[in-house]
Design a protein around this motif. Structure first.
Motif, PDB file in Angstrom:
ATOM      1  N   SER A 274      -4.520 -96.407 -44.723  1.00 20.29           N
ATOM      2  CA  SER A 274      -5.370 -95.236 -44.501  1.00 20.29           C
ATOM      3  C   SER A 274      -6.613 -95.279 -45.387  1.00 20.29           C
ATOM      4  CB  SER A 274      -4.576 -93.957 -44.782  1.00 20.29           C
ATOM      5  OG  SER A 274      -3.449 -93.862 -43.935  1.00 20.29           O
ATOM      6  N   ALA A 275      -6.431 -95.624 -46.655  1.00 25.06           N
ATOM      7  CA  ALA A 275      -7.573 -95.723 -47.566  1.00 25.06           C
ATOM      8  C   ALA A 275      -8.543 -96.803 -47.103  1.00 25.06           C
ATOM      9  CB  ALA A 275      -7.089 -96.013 -48.979  1.00 25.06           C
TER      10      ALA A 275
ATOM     11  N   ILE B 257     -10.555 -95.581 -44.117  1.00 24.01           N
ATOM     12  CA  ILE B 257     -11.643 -94.661 -44.490  1.00 24.01           C
ATOM     13  C   ILE B 257     -12.820 -95.436 -45.065  1.00 24.01           C
ATOM     14  CG2 ILE B 257     -12.297 -92.813 -46.062  1.00 24.01           C
ATOM     15  CD1 ILE B 257      -9.474 -91.690 -45.776  1.00 24.01           C
TER      16      ILE B 257
ATOM     17  N   PHE C  88     -11.639 -88.700 -42.272  1.00 27.30           N
ATOM     18  CA  PHE C  88     -10.982 -88.366 -43.536  1.00 27.30           C
ATOM     19  C   PHE C  88      -9.858 -87.361 -43.330  1.00 27.30           C
ATOM     20  CE2 PHE C  88     -10.581 -85.879 -47.449  1.00 27.30           C
ATOM     21  CZ  PHE C  88     -10.351 -86.896 -48.359  1.00 27.30           C
TER      22      PHE C  88
ATOM     23  N   GLN D  39      -6.252 -88.652 -44.484  1.00 31.87           N
ATOM     24  CA  GLN D  39      -5.955 -88.272 -45.857  1.00 31.87           C
ATOM     25  C   GLN D  39      -4.487 -87.865 -46.041  1.00 31.87           C
ATOM     26  OE1 GLN D  39      -7.545 -84.736 -47.508  1.00 31.87           O
ATOM     27  NE2 GLN D  39      -7.366 -83.517 -45.646  1.00 31.87           N
ATOM     28  N   ARG D  40      -3.866 -87.339 -44.985  1.00 27.74           N
ATOM     29  CA  ARG D  40      -2.467 -86.904 -45.117  1.00 27.74           C
ATOM     30  C   ARG D  40      -1.547 -88.085 -45.409  1.00 27.74           C
ATOM     31  NH1 ARG D  40       0.573 -87.257 -40.298  1.00 27.74           N
ATOM     32  NH2 ARG D  40      -0.588 -88.094 -38.529  1.00 27.74           N
TER      33      ARG D  40
ATOM     34  N   ILE E  64      -2.439 -90.737 -47.180  1.00 30.75           N
ATOM     35  CA  ILE E  64      -2.654 -91.080 -48.591  1.00 30.75           C
ATOM     36  C   ILE E  64      -1.898 -90.111 -49.486  1.00 30.75           C
ATOM     37  CG2 ILE E  64      -4.403 -91.359 -50.384  1.00 30.75           C
ATOM     38  CD1 ILE E  64      -6.396 -92.038 -48.213  1.00 30.75           C
TER      39      ILE E  64
END
Length: 269
Positions: A189-190, A193, A252, A256-257, A259
């Motif tokens: 996920s990071a 992004i 994001f 973000q969830r 992360i």
């Protein structure tokens, strides 16, 4: 004691205001008439949507938006697949030259992007890719940073877990997708992004690789609204920038969830 407890929140509030003020000013300017753009009013006295209608109707903004979306989505999918796969292979397979290949990948991070522009352009010209989508895409389809990041996270997966799947008869691709990938979702996920953001905002290489106005990406297209200090159409620049932020915020919010979930469950795994 009350002051000591409130101090961190006050500092966070101050930092938030400093970080959000340029964004608020950008949105505010996009709602102002050209004659009011240099006024100091944060809330426009006469807000208008004419700037949005003008940029959509009198320019190729929508086409530039789609071009940027195509480039960002394709490169992000490519990076997430190939960098995760390469990171998994380097981390979990034992073969001759594994360390050398990893350091070779890391060495690409030491080369400034500006030094790669000329080789990229020569390669594009020789292969006939200039002024095409492929010219923008090919430098970002794999990244050394993504391989490094995924390799570090893949190292943390227990080998016994993978060996148990092999004993049960799983093939390597099934082990990769069903066992390894779910364990490193926060890192994926990071990386997603970072990759989407960098390709969405890319300016220098798309500016060099593309000549046709119809193939310009959003940052390159918006730059043509600023042809000089006296002629810069700041109301249209701010309007385009406001619209261009929307996909980044959505990406994001969607990722973000994963992360946060990964950070929360790290100690429980």
């Amino acid at each position: 004691m009350k002051i000591r407890k409130l101090l961190p929140y006050l500092l966070l509030l101050l930092g938030s205001v400093i970080m959000l003020f340029p964004f608020v000013w950008m949105v505010s300017t996009s709602l102002k008439a050209p004659i009011d753009i240099f006024s100091l009013d944060i809330i426009p006295s006469n807000p208008t949507l004419d700037n949005y209608l003008k940029i959509l109707e009198e320019s190729l903004f929508l086409r530039w938006f789609i071009n940027s979306l195509i480039v960002a989505v394709i490169t992000t999918i490519s990076v997430l697949f190939f960098d995760t796969l390469v990171g998994y292979i380097i981390a979990k397979f034992r073969f001759i030259g594994r360390t050398f290949i990893f350091f070779l990948v890391l060495s690409t991070l030491m080369v400034p992007t500006e030094m790669l522009i000329i080789p990229w352009f020569m390669m594009s010209s020789e292969l006939g890719w200039t002024d095409t989508y492929w010219a923008i895409l090919f430098p970002g389809l794999m990244t050394g940073f993504g391989v490094f990041l995924m390799r570090q996270f893949m190292e943390q997966i227990p080998d016994d877990l993978l060996n148990a799947a092999r004993i049960d008869g799983m093939n390597e691709f099934a082990i990769f997708f069903k066992i390894a990938v779910p364990q490193v979702w926060p890192a994926i996920s990071a990386l997603g992004i970072f990759t989407f953001l960098s390709n969405w905002n890319a300016f220098l290489w798309p500016l060099i690789a593309i000549e046709s106005p119809e193939l310009r990406t959003l940052p390159v297209g918006l730059s043509f609204f600023s042809s000089g200090e006296a002629e810069s159409q700041w109301h249209l620049i701010m309007t385009g920038a406001t619209i261009s932020v929307v996909p980044i915020i959505l990406v994001f919010i969607l990722l973000q969830r994963h992360i946060i979930k990964g950070i929360t469950l790290t100690g429980m795994k």
